[in-house]
Design an enzyme around this catalytic site. Sequence first.
Site, mmCIF file in Angstrom:
data_model
loop_
_atom_site.group_PDB
_atom_site.id
_atom_site.type_symbol
_atom_site.label_atom_id
_atom_site.label_comp_id
_atom_site.label_asym_id
_atom_site.label_seq_id
_atom_site.Cartn_x
_atom_site.Cartn_y
_atom_site.Cartn_z
ATOM 1 N N SER A 1 0.991 -1.249 0.042
ATOM 2 C CA SER A 1 -0.087 -0.020 -0.637
ATOM 3 C C SER A 1 1.098 0.808 0.035
ATOM 4 O O SER A 1 1.966 1.112 0.062
ATOM 5 C CB SER A 1 -1.000 -0.433 1.030
ATOM 6 N N TYR B 1 -3.690 -0.932 10.427
ATOM 7 C CA TYR B 1 -3.488 -1.117 8.586
ATOM 8 C C TYR B 1 -1.497 -0.467 8.264
ATOM 9 O O TYR B 1 -0.784 -1.238 7.555
ATOM 10 C CB TYR B 1 -4.144 -0.391 7.854
#
Length: 265
Positions: A143, A156
């Site tokens: 990401s 996350y």
Amino acid sequence: MVFTPRTAIVTGSDSGIGKATAVALAAAGMDVGITWHTDEAGAKDTAEEVRAQGRKSFTARLDTTDLPGCGEAIDQLAAELGGLDVFVNNSGTGDGKPFLDLDFATWKQTLDTNLNGAFVCLQHAAKIMVDAGREGRLIAVTSVHETQPRVGSAAYTASKHGLGGLMKVMALELGQYGITVNSVAPGEIATPMTDQTDEDPHQASRPGIPLGRPGDAREIAAVVAFLASPAASYVTGASWPVDGGMLQMGPQGGSHIVSTDWLEA
């Protein structure tokens, strides 16, 4: 001899980026192992698309929070494929909870899914490649938050930072076996994970992204396919942002910005 990959496994390939990646690797001439967690029907649809490319496909259920047992699914698929040249760790989740509201159970589930399970699966894949005595490709879908934090994503962000660091260490250690290790770091991509299953990203407005829109899963898959190809034989230890320029906006850039005022000098 030039390394020519013939077999691949893509985790979390029942939808979104994983599905697009499985189809792209099939189009590049690979038989593909597909994993699913809750959407078996989606995995079967992906398998059919792979077979439509004239390639073989096998499916297996994978729960990356089943530790350390989740590695068995990788071993099973590699055996069915008759080897493993390319492994793409794509399975992941997000929780969106701010730090002060984040309970330990949610923290653990996110870390287990995105980092601990990824470690187990990547290690199983790497050992298969090393034992085979030939080159290989290990690729993780991370990401943009592998390198930049974001408010409201403590678990996350931590998991993606960790996965990015793991991949860099693997690149150092596995190069001696001819195995390259790279990450692909998506920005906002129109997928089920972002509640944009049926959205055309080219028609969506994102003022906070320099290209002005979310990405398409196939745009991520194209970069993964390149890293899996013979053309990327001297690329390792790298993280490739595919984010429409989002990282250039800083850690809070992207979907939070609702106007183009930032473009004014």
